[in-house]
Design an enzyme around this catalytic site. Structure first.
Site, PDB file in Angstrom:
ATOM      1  N   ASP A   1      41.646  33.956  43.856  1.00 41.98           N
ATOM      2  CA  ASP A   1      41.137  33.193  44.994  1.00 41.98           C
ATOM      3  C   ASP A   1      41.475  31.714  44.870  1.00 41.98           C
ATOM      4  O   ASP A   1      41.963  31.239  43.836  1.00 41.98           O
ATOM      5  CB  ASP A   1      39.616  33.344  45.085  1.00 41.98           C
TER       6      ASP A   1
ATOM      7  N   TYR B   1      39.728  38.416  32.267  1.00 39.85           N
ATOM      8  CA  TYR B   1      39.379  37.127  32.857  1.00 39.85           C
ATOM      9  C   TYR B   1      38.565  36.305  31.860  1.00 39.85           C
ATOM     10  O   TYR B   1      37.793  36.852  31.064  1.00 39.85           O
ATOM     11  CB  TYR B   1      38.545  37.321  34.130  1.00 39.85           C
TER      12      TYR B   1
END
Length: 426
Positions: free
Chosen positions: A75, A171
């Site tokens: 994003d 992540y």
């Protein structure tokens, strides 16, 4: 006046192409997300910049014809050090070169024999030369902005997909320790490991996703990532999973922060997973985008390579960026230390202020001592359980299970179908 010669039209069909995977690193703060909004004016995505570089280097003709695939769609604001893409790019080898003769190591030179007809004699002549593959990393990094780097590459099979061939994604989410209860956060984080329905810790993309179960292989908090220790000590979450839902990591992190701040118990994770009793997600904002990094994408037998020269250039590039931001951190730390040592307050006044502001039950230990250094007042505040931080006055917390709930999956699907019906009949 002579007319300028027109440049030769680049026809990639006359060039040998090979399917390769690239590893990318980028600073998400500089972009509006990874995915390109094709045809949108002013699109500031990583992909748009990347494809402009690929076309400029004449490695591809256009996105639509290069068999492109990507591992993840980060994003706006989210960075990466291990993003993987795959596509067909121009090779330095002649079109007639057998695929089996192409080197997989970017440093290898291989002999290539070509045959040409001598225009004067009409006889065929063969020539063997040593050929090395295009230096894709050097070519692209020379035209890409400093916030986007190509790190390594490797040839892949025709069947390879950067998205569907990926076995796991890792992540990392960076944060300062402050006064967070890391033990409680670890207890909550341990509960996400395994196969769970994450609809209450993600954003439901009902148009493309109907199954919200995801498998998490590991989840941990790593401490001492630089810093001076104490409240400003660096930490990060590391979460490895098979795949992730939209905004899933940032929602998980926010719930863990609630736990670390003492606003929720670790058991809240179990309650959020119980979608039968909680079919609609409680209303809460996800964690900030900037600290999140797509750290690594793992595949079976995908050993990506680079040359020493290119890795040296990337390393020096990152060291330069690190220096710039570290200097800024040191300047701010110097300011904090200077205020503590060189600014003074009246002990009684700061005590009265603290009692009013934080509702302390008794005066600070500096009350009645006259003028004291601000650092000593901070020590007294710390003993009273009050320390300065980035959020001077945290908002009052409403328990997640007591908050308003969003739409259920079934309600969202019904809403989406209703809109489609309206548009088709309108």
């Amino acid at each position: 006046m002579k007319e300028k010669k027109k440049g030769r039209v680049f026809d990639i069909s006359t060039k040998l192409q090979r399917h390769v995977a690239f590893r990318l690193a980028y600073d998400g703060e500089a972009y509006q997300g990874f995915s390109e909004n094709v045809g949108t004016p002013g699109d500031e995505s990583v992909e748009r910049i990347l494809f402009e570089g690929l076309v400029k280097c004449r490695l591809i003709e256009k996105r639509q014809t290069c068999c492109y695939s990507r591992c993840g769609r980060t994003d706006k604001g989210v960075s990466a050090f291990g993003q993987i893409i795959a596509l067909k790019v121009r090779s330095a080898f002649p079109l007639s070169t057998p695929v089996g003769n192409l080197p997989s190591n970017p440093n290898d030179e291989v002999p290539v024999t070509t045959t040409k007809v001598n225009k004067k004699t009409g006889e065929e002549e063969t020539k063997t030369t040593m050929v090395k593959e295009c230096d894709y990393i050097k070519m692209l990094n020379a035209v890409l902005p400093p916030e986007l780097r190509v790190i390594s590459w490797v040839p892949v099979t025709e069947e390879f997909s950067a998205r569907f061939s990926c076995k796991s994604r890792t992540y990392r989410y960076f944060f300062p320790r402050r006064n967070l209860d890391l033990g409680a956060m670890r207890a909550g984080l341990a509960k996400i490991v395994g196969d769970h329905d994450f609809r209450n810790m993600a954003k439901m993309d009902t148009e493309h996703v109907s199954n919200f179960r995801r498998l998490i292989f590991s989840a941990e908090i790593i401490e001492t990532m630089g810093g001076q220790g104490g409240a400003r000590e660096g930490c990060y979450f590391q979460i490895k999973g098979q795949a992730f839902l939209w905004h899933m990591v940032r929602n998980i992190v926010k719930v863990m922060f609630f736990i670390g701040e003492g606003k929720e118990e670790p058991a809240i994770v179990d309650e959020l997973f119980d979608v039968e009793n909680l079919p609609g997600k409680p209303n809460y904002q996800m964690a900030s985008d900037l600290p999140l990094v797509l750290h690594r994408c793992d595949f079976n037998s995908l050993d990506m390579l680079s040359s020493a020269s290119n890795l040296w250039d990337v390393q020096c590039h990152l060291e330069k960026r690190w220096d710039r931001f570290k200097i800024k951190c040191l300047q701010i730390e110097n300011g904090i230390d200077s205020i503590s040592a060189e600014c003074s307050v009246d002990g009684s006044s700061v005590s009265a202020w603290a009692v009013r502001k934080f509702g302390l039950s008794s005066p600070l230990s500096v009350a009645g001592l006259g003028v004291v250094p601000w650092g000593r007042a901070l020590e007294a505040l710390g003993r009273a359980g009050v320390t300065p931080g980035p959020h001077p006055k945290p908002p009052e917390h409403a328990k997640l299970m007591g908050r308003g709930k969003g739409l259920t999956y079934e309600e969202k699907v019904g809403q989406m179908q209703g809109k489609k019906k309206e548009s088709s009949t309108g």
